[in-house]
Design a protein around this motif. Sequence first.
Motif, PDB file in Angstrom:
ATOM      1  N   ARG A 173       0.797  -1.272   0.026  1.00  9.68           N
ATOM      2  CA  ARG A 173       0.027  -0.158   0.033  1.00  9.68           C
ATOM      3  C   ARG A 173       0.897   1.330  -0.126  1.00  9.68           C
ATOM      4  NH1 ARG A 173      -4.778  -2.447   3.966  1.00  9.68           N
ATOM      5  NH2 ARG A 173      -6.191  -2.878   2.438  1.00  9.68           N
ATOM      6  N   GLU A 174       2.109   1.166   0.370  1.00 11.77           N
ATOM      7  CA  GLU A 174       2.959   2.272   0.513  1.00 11.77           C
ATOM      8  C   GLU A 174       3.778   2.501  -0.766  1.00 11.77           C
ATOM      9  OE1 GLU A 174       5.396   1.546   3.987  1.00 11.77           O
ATOM     10  OE2 GLU A 174       3.413   1.699   5.484  1.00 11.77           O
TER      11      GLU A 174
ATOM     12  N   ARG B 124       6.167   0.341  -1.645  1.00 13.73           N
ATOM     13  CA  ARG B 124       7.426  -0.010  -1.267  1.00 13.73           C
ATOM     14  C   ARG B 124       7.680  -1.629  -1.866  1.00 13.73           C
ATOM     15  NH1 ARG B 124       8.018   0.929   5.018  1.00 13.73           N
ATOM     16  NH2 ARG B 124       9.968   0.008   4.489  1.00 13.73           N
TER      17      ARG B 124
END
Length: 415
Positions: free
Chosen positions: A278-279, A281
Amino acid sequence: MTCPVTGSNPPDGARIVLDPLVRDLAGESAALRAAGPLVEVELPGGVPVWAVTRHAEARALLTDPRLVKDIAHWDAFARGEIPADWPLIGLANPGRSMLTVDGEDHRRLRGLVAQALTPRRVEHLRKRIEELTGELLDRVAEAAGRSEVIDLKAEFAYLLPMYVVGELMGIDEADLPRLKVLFEKFFSTQTPPEEVLATLGELAAMMARTVAAKRAEPGDDLTSALILASEGGDHLTDEEITGTLQLMMAAGHETTISLIVNAVVNLCSHPEQLALVREGRATWDAVVEETLRYSTPTSHVLIRFATEDIPVGDRVIAKGEALITSYAAIGHDEAQHGPDAGDFDVTRDPIRHISFGHGPHVCPGAALSRLEAGIALPALFERFPDLTLAVPAGELRNKPVVTQNDLFELPVRVG
């Protein structure tokens, strides 16, 4: 001597009995891997075979021309020791297709099938997969409105691959519910002997009806393309098309169902990994590949036969003996994936696995399965960001299918 799986090394010379009810796949896989790269195992029904359990040895054996798919080379089968109603006979002897032939015959069939199952045809399905995903997520929302806990497998993960592979092949949608029943019997170790041959016969008849319908009225589908495929005037026979359809239908939906289900379980059980995605990464492609490695949809693939003695380490697959590939064990091989092979890590780099096979018989539907999961998973977690498992992951139950890492149900709360 046989040895039920306990998670510890079996005594020298012991044969590990694969649990037909698949009550502890992780423990069984660890025991297989610990026992060595080549292990004597017993399939349901008391059928002895070898299993390759580690990555390097599996890659070598999957490209070894001394191992073939033709069941005529299996001495136990030739001696009549494998009954016609053995529950796994459909996976060991599924009829003529590129799965069951080798050498020039395999190259011929694979080449003709490749003309029909092109990357363009798979990519053409992208828009339809996106549409179906949206429709099924609406269904999930409606089910969640009726009940706090829903079965995400039944409402979503099962339906998407079945609809997609049905449309790909041009199979009548009205046949899909019956095909679901038949394929559950086809894969299960618990199918009564009196139903095994009837199941195989009905599956073949349904595929044959599809071929006949498309010969009479071709469409923009894989079955019609298989009928039209030609190389130097050579065409697939009806038997070869029927066998190919059954192979693609079985592998094309079961593998993707388990891939989606296992990915959801992994992400819900490892919220820190979901947070990385979600980030930004980690990618959803990495989720798919790490799921394929960590909890591969296919636990054991049946079956190859030795045409001469084949040494593997200090053991030998004798001529006429059978070998299965234990992908659930191979995916956690520390020699390939490092000491953290037992961790689910979407930042793992690189994620090198062979969960779709390796060599000439690598799965022809791998691209489609990746495409479906790559669309379904981000859409699911975007629509339901608070999705959680309704029971601890350890309480989820595997179906009695030794070849598939397949759950009975996936109870979730969507929030």
